[in-house]
Design a protein around this motif. Structure first.
Motif, mmCIF file in Angstrom:
data_model
loop_
_atom_site.group_PDB
_atom_site.id
_atom_site.type_symbol
_atom_site.label_atom_id
_atom_site.label_comp_id
_atom_site.label_asym_id
_atom_site.label_seq_id
_atom_site.Cartn_x
_atom_site.Cartn_y
_atom_site.Cartn_z
ATOM 1 N N TYR A 1 5.175 6.126 -1.327
ATOM 2 C CA TYR A 1 5.961 6.446 -0.148
ATOM 3 C C TYR A 1 7.247 5.637 -0.041
ATOM 4 O O TYR A 1 8.118 5.974 0.745
ATOM 5 N N LEU B 1 1.160 4.093 -3.014
ATOM 6 C CA LEU B 1 0.966 5.519 -2.758
ATOM 7 C C LEU B 1 2.224 6.347 -3.038
ATOM 8 O O LEU B 1 2.181 7.576 -2.965
ATOM 9 N N ARG C 1 0.826 -1.213 0.000
ATOM 10 C CA ARG C 1 0.000 0.000 0.000
ATOM 11 C C ARG C 1 0.854 1.255 0.000
ATOM 12 O O ARG C 1 0.581 2.211 -0.726
#
Length: 55
Positions: free
Chosen positions: A53, A51, A47
């Protein structure tokens, strides 16, 4: 920033620099916590990567 504290005379500027250092320390601890969690959790890692990150 820590060395800047030694060269600052104003109380307000000193306060702002100390506050910035505290926030930086907090952010670094949060990043470490998230990195540790991501190392141990494949779904979280995916996840965060989705995104943008994780590099």
């Amino acid at each position: 920033m820590e060395s800047a504290l030694e060269h600052v005379d104003g109380d307000e500027t000193n306060y702002k620099l100390r506050t910035a250092l505290q926030l930086l320390d907090f952010q670094e601890s949060q990043i470490e916590r998230i990195q540790t969690a991501a190392e141990n959790d494949r779904e979280l890692r995916e996840r965060l990567d989705t995104l943008g990150y994780l590099e």
